[in-house]
Write a protein that holds these residues in place. Sequence first.
Motif, PDB file in Angstrom:
ATOM      1  N   MET A   1     -10.872  38.605 -22.277  1.00 56.30           N
ATOM      2  CA  MET A   1     -12.670  39.297 -22.361  1.00 56.30           C
ATOM      3  C   MET A   1     -11.900  40.242 -23.409  1.00 56.30           C
ATOM      4  SD  MET A   1     -14.238  42.623 -20.366  1.00 56.30           S
ATOM      5  CE  MET A   1     -15.410  40.935 -19.096  1.00 56.30           C
ATOM      6  N   ASP A   2     -12.975  40.259 -24.622  1.00 53.70           N
ATOM      7  CA  ASP A   2     -11.884  41.179 -25.213  1.00 53.70           C
ATOM      8  C   ASP A   2     -12.514  42.947 -25.768  1.00 53.70           C
ATOM      9  OD1 ASP A   2     -14.374  41.377 -26.177  1.00 53.70           O
ATOM     10  OD2 ASP A   2     -14.167  41.206 -28.688  1.00 53.70           O
ATOM     11  N   LYS A   3     -11.721  43.487 -25.816  1.00 53.01           N
ATOM     12  CA  LYS A   3     -11.524  44.982 -25.981  1.00 53.01           C
ATOM     13  C   LYS A   3     -12.740  45.734 -26.140  1.00 53.01           C
ATOM     14  CE  LYS A   3      -8.752  49.504 -26.699  1.00 53.01           C
ATOM     15  NZ  LYS A   3      -7.655  49.970 -27.745  1.00 53.01           N
ATOM     16  N   ARG A   4     -13.582  45.503 -27.031  1.00 47.43           N
ATOM     17  CA  ARG A   4     -14.860  45.806 -27.366  1.00 47.43           C
ATOM     18  C   ARG A   4     -15.677  45.439 -25.853  1.00 47.43           C
ATOM     19  NH1 ARG A   4     -19.374  43.115 -28.684  1.00 47.43           N
ATOM     20  NH2 ARG A   4     -21.525  43.615 -29.007  1.00 47.43           N
ATOM     21  N   ASN A   5     -16.076  44.632 -25.681  1.00 50.05           N
ATOM     22  CA  ASN A   5     -16.669  44.312 -24.396  1.00 50.05           C
ATOM     23  C   ASN A   5     -15.833  44.814 -22.855  1.00 50.05           C
ATOM     24  OD1 ASN A   5     -18.316  42.272 -25.148  1.00 50.05           O
ATOM     25  ND2 ASN A   5     -16.841  40.834 -24.892  1.00 50.05           N
ATOM     26  N   LYS A   6     -14.682  44.874 -22.825  1.00 53.70           N
ATOM     27  CA  LYS A   6     -14.260  45.825 -21.934  1.00 53.70           C
ATOM     28  C   LYS A   6     -14.903  47.487 -21.726  1.00 53.70           C
ATOM     29  CE  LYS A   6      -9.640  43.381 -21.331  1.00 53.70           C
ATOM     30  NZ  LYS A   6      -8.347  43.262 -21.750  1.00 53.70           N
ATOM     31  N   VAL A   7     -14.403  47.634 -23.429  1.00 46.46           N
ATOM     32  CA  VAL A   7     -15.422  49.273 -22.812  1.00 46.46           C
ATOM     33  C   VAL A   7     -16.443  49.223 -22.907  1.00 46.46           C
ATOM     34  CG1 VAL A   7     -15.990  50.723 -24.877  1.00 46.46           C
ATOM     35  CG2 VAL A   7     -13.324  50.061 -24.944  1.00 46.46           C
ATOM     36  N   ILE A   8     -17.792  48.729 -22.540  1.00 46.31           N
ATOM     37  CA  ILE A   8     -19.219  48.579 -22.020  1.00 46.31           C
ATOM     38  C   ILE A   8     -18.752  48.142 -20.834  1.00 46.31           C
ATOM     39  CG2 ILE A   8     -20.776  46.875 -22.978  1.00 46.31           C
ATOM     40  CD1 ILE A   8     -20.510  46.318 -26.035  1.00 46.31           C
ATOM     41  N   LEU A   9     -18.491  47.405 -20.852  1.00 45.44           N
ATOM     42  CA  LEU A   9     -18.460  47.367 -19.283  1.00 45.44           C
ATOM     43  C   LEU A   9     -17.998  48.500 -18.937  1.00 45.44           C
ATOM     44  CD1 LEU A   9     -18.757  45.155 -16.806  1.00 45.44           C
ATOM     45  CD2 LEU A   9     -16.581  44.553 -17.106  1.00 45.44           C
ATOM     46  N   GLY A  10     -16.592  49.029 -19.287  1.00 45.20           N
ATOM     47  CA  GLY A  10     -15.735  49.632 -18.336  1.00 45.20           C
ATOM     48  C   GLY A  10     -17.477  51.769 -18.524  1.00 45.20           C
ATOM     49  N   PHE A  11     -18.108  51.758 -19.614  1.00 45.34           N
ATOM     50  CA  PHE A  11     -19.059  53.015 -20.348  1.00 45.34           C
ATOM     51  C   PHE A  11     -20.015  51.881 -18.296  1.00 45.34           C
ATOM     52  CE2 PHE A  11     -23.552  53.384 -21.323  1.00 45.34           C
ATOM     53  CZ  PHE A  11     -23.400  55.251 -21.534  1.00 45.34           C
ATOM     54  N   PHE A  12     -20.525  51.581 -18.241  1.00 47.05           N
ATOM     55  CA  PHE A  12     -21.548  51.164 -17.773  1.00 47.05           C
ATOM     56  C   PHE A  12     -21.062  50.921 -15.869  1.00 47.05           C
ATOM     57  CE2 PHE A  12     -24.026  48.939 -21.418  1.00 47.05           C
ATOM     58  CZ  PHE A  12     -24.946  49.538 -21.183  1.00 47.05           C
ATOM     59  N   THR A  13     -20.554  50.580 -16.067  1.00 45.51           N
ATOM     60  CA  THR A  13     -19.058  51.343 -14.572  1.00 45.51           C
ATOM     61  C   THR A  13     -19.169  52.879 -14.655  1.00 45.51           C
ATOM     62  OG1 THR A  13     -18.079  48.976 -14.886  1.00 45.51           O
ATOM     63  CG2 THR A  13     -17.304  50.833 -13.770  1.00 45.51           C
ATOM     64  N   ILE A  14     -19.227  53.541 -15.509  1.00 42.32           N
ATOM     65  CA  ILE A  14     -18.932  54.780 -14.627  1.00 42.32           C
ATOM     66  C   ILE A  14     -20.151  55.914 -15.264  1.00 42.32           C
ATOM     67  CG2 ILE A  14     -17.835  55.982 -17.129  1.00 42.32           C
ATOM     68  CD1 ILE A  14     -15.907  57.151 -14.237  1.00 42.32           C
ATOM     69  N   TRP A  15     -21.249  54.992 -15.268  1.00 44.46           N
ATOM     70  CA  TRP A  15     -22.245  55.841 -16.143  1.00 44.46           C
ATOM     71  C   TRP A  15     -23.018  56.269 -14.904  1.00 44.46           C
ATOM     72  CZ3 TRP A  15     -25.086  58.910 -18.969  1.00 44.46           C
ATOM     73  CH2 TRP A  15     -26.432  58.817 -18.497  1.00 44.46           C
ATOM     74  N   PRO A  16     -22.187  55.798 -14.051  1.00 41.16           N
ATOM     75  CA  PRO A  16     -23.399  55.905 -12.498  1.00 41.16           C
ATOM     76  C   PRO A  16     -22.560  57.801 -11.525  1.00 41.16           C
ATOM     77  CG  PRO A  16     -23.586  53.534 -11.894  1.00 41.16           C
ATOM     78  CD  PRO A  16     -22.543  54.272 -13.077  1.00 41.16           C
ATOM     79  N   VAL A  17     -21.288  57.242 -12.166  1.00 34.36           N
ATOM     80  CA  VAL A  17     -20.600  59.089 -12.112  1.00 34.36           C
ATOM     81  C   VAL A  17     -21.485  60.255 -12.542  1.00 34.36           C
ATOM     82  CG1 VAL A  17     -18.637  60.209 -12.029  1.00 34.36           C
ATOM     83  CG2 VAL A  17     -18.360  57.326 -11.409  1.00 34.36           C
ATOM     84  N   ILE A  18     -21.649  59.466 -13.859  1.00 28.03           N
ATOM     85  CA  ILE A  18     -21.854  60.552 -15.744  1.00 28.03           C
ATOM     86  C   ILE A  18     -23.337  60.879 -14.562  1.00 28.03           C
ATOM     87  CG2 ILE A  18     -22.815  60.548 -17.734  1.00 28.03           C
ATOM     88  CD1 ILE A  18     -19.685  58.592 -18.407  1.00 28.03           C
ATOM     89  N   TYR A  19     -23.806  59.411 -14.403  1.00 24.95           N
ATOM     90  CA  TYR A  19     -25.353  60.327 -14.057  1.00 24.95           C
ATOM     91  C   TYR A  19     -25.596  61.826 -12.943  1.00 24.95           C
ATOM     92  CZ  TYR A  19     -30.313  59.705 -12.490  1.00 24.95           C
ATOM     93  OH  TYR A  19     -31.697  60.084 -12.462  1.00 24.95           O
ATOM     94  N   ILE A  20     -24.672  61.338 -12.199  1.00 18.01           N
ATOM     95  CA  ILE A  20     -24.779  62.480 -11.220  1.00 18.01           C
ATOM     96  C   ILE A  20     -25.001  63.770 -11.721  1.00 18.01           C
ATOM     97  CG2 ILE A  20     -23.299  63.419  -8.823  1.00 18.01           C
ATOM     98  CD1 ILE A  20     -22.802  60.344  -8.328  1.00 18.01           C
ATOM     99  N   PHE A  21     -24.398  63.796 -12.950  1.00 15.13           N
ATOM    100  CA  PHE A  21     -23.559  65.431 -13.204  1.00 15.13           C
ATOM    101  C   PHE A  21     -25.510  65.738 -14.423  1.00 15.13           C
ATOM    102  CE2 PHE A  21     -19.263  63.875 -12.480  1.00 15.13           C
ATOM    103  CZ  PHE A  21     -19.390  65.404 -11.179  1.00 15.13           C
ATOM    104  N   VAL A  22     -25.109  64.745 -14.737  1.00 14.69           N
ATOM    105  CA  VAL A  22     -26.490  64.790 -15.912  1.00 14.69           C
ATOM    106  C   VAL A  22     -27.628  65.134 -14.949  1.00 14.69           C
ATOM    107  CG1 VAL A  22     -27.736  63.017 -17.452  1.00 14.69           C
ATOM    108  CG2 VAL A  22     -25.994  63.141 -17.602  1.00 14.69           C
ATOM    109  N   PHE A  23     -28.124  64.288 -13.461  1.00 16.37           N
ATOM    110  CA  PHE A  23     -29.077  64.338 -13.215  1.00 16.37           C
ATOM    111  C   PHE A  23     -29.431  66.287 -12.866  1.00 16.37           C
ATOM    112  CE2 PHE A  23     -31.238  64.610  -8.765  1.00 16.37           C
ATOM    113  CZ  PHE A  23     -32.522  64.062  -9.111  1.00 16.37           C
TER     114      PHE A  23
END
Length: 127
Positions: A1-23
Amino acid sequence: MDKRNKVILGFFTIWPVIYIFVFILVAMIIVLIGIFTGGDEERFMPFLVGGSIILMMFHFATIIVIWVMIIIYIIKVINNPDFEQANKVIWCLLIFFASIIAMPIYWYLYIWKESGLKLTGNNPTKE
């Protein structure tokens, strides 16, 4: 997996945690607007309705993201050749039942770093 896809996957992986605070932040802002308008329904209702609709759209999108990420991570665990069967079962259970905690850990150890811990035999080793 290239670095770009790792970063995209990482963003969507951490999004639920970020969303808790945004909510929580958006909910508090809606309540504060209600307080500062003095309970005037005519001034407060557009913020309440508009804010709630936007919040629910993000909420449903986050639920979909979580389920898609659970499926992606379970497939990644099952296809990981470095895991024995017992470790695959443990990771799948962790990802299913503690997804917002387990997925970022798995992403960091086995996707971002790529080598991670080799969980074969009785002794986990670091590559």
